[in-house]
Motif scaffolding. Structure first.
Motif, short mmCIF file in Angstrom:
data_model
loop_
_atom_site.label_atom_id
_atom_site.label_comp_id
_atom_site.label_asym_id
_atom_site.label_seq_id
_atom_site.Cartn_x
_atom_site.Cartn_y
_atom_site.Cartn_z
N LEU A 81 -6.36 -0.30 4.47
CA LEU A 81 -5.23 -0.35 3.54
C LEU A 81 -5.36 -1.43 2.48
O LEU A 81 -4.52 -1.52 1.59
N GLY A 82 -6.35 -2.31 2.59
CA GLY A 82 -6.53 -3.34 1.59
C GLY A 82 -5.57 -4.50 1.75
O GLY A 82 -5.16 -4.85 2.86
N HIS A 83 -5.18 -5.12 0.59
CA HIS A 83 -4.37 -6.34 0.62
C HIS A 83 -2.87 -6.09 0.40
O HIS A 83 -2.11 -7.05 0.34
N GLY A 84 -2.43 -4.89 0.25
CA GLY A 84 -1.06 -4.61 -0.19
C GLY A 84 0.01 -4.92 0.84
O GLY A 84 -0.26 -5.26 2.00
N ALA A 85 1.26 -4.76 0.39
CA ALA A 85 2.40 -5.01 1.26
C ALA A 85 2.42 -4.05 2.45
O ALA A 85 2.81 -4.41 3.57
N SER A 86 1.99 -2.80 2.19
CA SER A 86 1.95 -1.84 3.30
C SER A 86 0.96 -2.27 4.37
O SER A 86 1.19 -2.07 5.58
N ALA A 87 -0.15 -2.89 3.97
CA ALA A 87 -1.13 -3.38 4.94
C ALA A 87 -0.56 -4.52 5.76
O ALA A 87 -0.75 -4.59 6.99
N ILE A 88 0.17 -5.43 5.10
CA ILE A 88 0.79 -6.54 5.82
C ILE A 88 1.80 -6.02 6.84
O ILE A 88 1.79 -6.42 8.02
N GLY A 89 2.69 -5.14 6.40
CA GLY A 89 3.70 -4.61 7.31
C GLY A 89 3.10 -3.86 8.48
O GLY A 89 3.52 -4.03 9.63
N THR A 90 2.10 -3.02 8.20
CA THR A 90 1.46 -2.25 9.27
C THR A 90 0.74 -3.17 10.25
O THR A 90 0.82 -2.99 11.47
N ALA A 91 0.03 -4.17 9.72
CA ALA A 91 -0.72 -5.08 10.58
C ALA A 91 0.21 -5.90 11.47
O ALA A 91 -0.04 -6.08 12.67
N VAL A 92 1.31 -6.40 10.89
CA VAL A 92 2.25 -7.19 11.69
C VAL A 92 2.89 -6.33 12.78
O VAL A 92 3.01 -6.75 13.93
#
Length: 338
Positions: A81-92
């Motif tokens: 997903l790269g560096h985006g907000a969706s990647a942060i939310g999914t990873a957390v």
């Protein structure tokens, strides 16, 4: 001020250990790692040691497991997903769920979430650096908690019992004064009760940690009977604390005209608990406390109303728990282990 000073007096040595351990982590990391600034090494050490003595080794393991889970999950999220907000939310989200599967400890969940954010935001290399720092920091924490300054099981529980008895005696004394005085502010009693719930919860946790410490540290072969007696005493003290809290709550529901009749019994209990707080491990003190507690039952007040009857039953329960605490015998080896 008295409570504030007791907090400092009780915690200055663990705090000093944290400061020394953080400095040592930074120094060692500077020698071991030459490709990055090892800021997370002392942070991992501080997080691991920032828990009551006796649970610091377990805390260090939780820190490392959380970091590793977070970095792995964050790296996978970054790849897809790269560096985006969706990647942060999914990873957390994935990291927190994985931490829940590992036991759901708050510190593990927090470290997993932070590791996931760092991995996504800064890339794979930052995640690897975080793991390296966490492993070194946790290693220093384990060295401090298990080798250099291991907790002594007996003193660990004795300190927790003393703090709990002191706070319990103060709450009972305030309750007795409130029962004697007319138009006294009852909310002061409620405010004084709140820290007791935390202390009793901490005492139960300390009892579990002590069982583990007695098994895992170099003190495990020493004072086995003394350790088991402290564990039994702490269990009875939890019961005593809860019965006294029930007594305080029920006493505050009495009509103003009937409160003063119960003030002597509650005041006597306060003196007994404070006596135990001064010397909780002294057999003579325990015997005097048990005798004094039984003497309270010889002068029952008027219990003509259901509320008064309930209060007196709580007095009897508290007296019984004082006697049980005073007569606590060592548990057999392995009993009540966490």
């Amino acid at each position: 001020m008295g409570r504030a000073w007791r907090r400092v007096a009780d915690n200055w040595w663990p705090v000093l250990q944290q400061a020394m351990a953080a400095a040592l982590s930074w120094w060692i990391a500077g020698l071991v790692f030459d490709h990055h600034l090892p800021i997370f090494a002392p942070i991992a050490t501080l997080v691991a040691l920032n828990t009551p003595v006796g649970g610091r080794g377990t805390n260090a393991v939780r820190v490392v497991s959380g970091v590793i889970v977070g970095v792995i999950v964050g790296h996978v999220a970054y790849q897809f997903l790269g560096h985006g907000a969706s990647a942060i939310g999914t990873a957390v989200l994935a990291a927190l769920l994985a931490a829940l599967l590992l036991g759901g400890e708050r510190i593990t969940m927090a470290q997993a979430a932070v590791g996931a954010v760092i991995s996504v935001a800064a890339g794979q290399q930052a995640g690897i650096v975080r793991v390296e720092d966490a492993l070194l920091g946790a290693g220093v924490a384990l060295a401090f908690s298990q080798i250099l300054f291991p907790a002594h099981p007996v003193s660990l529980l004795a300190r927790a019992q003393t703090r709990t008895l002191q706070a319990l005696g103060e709450a009972l004394e305030l309750t007795a004064r409130t029962l004697r005085a007319e138009n006294e502010r009852i909310d002061r009693v409620w405010d004084d009760m709140r820290p007791l719930y935390t202390l009793l919860d901490n005492l139960a946790g300390t009892r579990e940690n002590t069982s583990a410490v007695a098994t895992l540290t170099r003190h495990r072969r020493r004072n086995t009977e003394a350790v088991q007696r402290e564990i039994a005493s702490a269990r009875h003290l939890n019961l005593l604390g809860n019965s006294c809290l029930s007594l305080i709550r029920s006493a505050m529901t009495l009509d103003e005209g009937r409160r003063s009749a119960f003030a002597p019994a509650v005041g006597a209990l306060a003196q007994i608990v404070r006596l135990l707080a001064d010397e909780p491990r002294d057999d003579d003190v325990r015997q005097r406390a048990a005798d004094a507690a039984l003497h309270i039952l010889q002068n029952p007040p008027d219990t003509a109303t259901p509320q008064a009857t309930a209060v007196w039953q709580n007095v009897r329960l508290a007296v019984r728990d004082v006697v049980a605490f005073a007569a606590a015998e060592p548990d057999p080896p392995g009993a009540h282990a966490p």
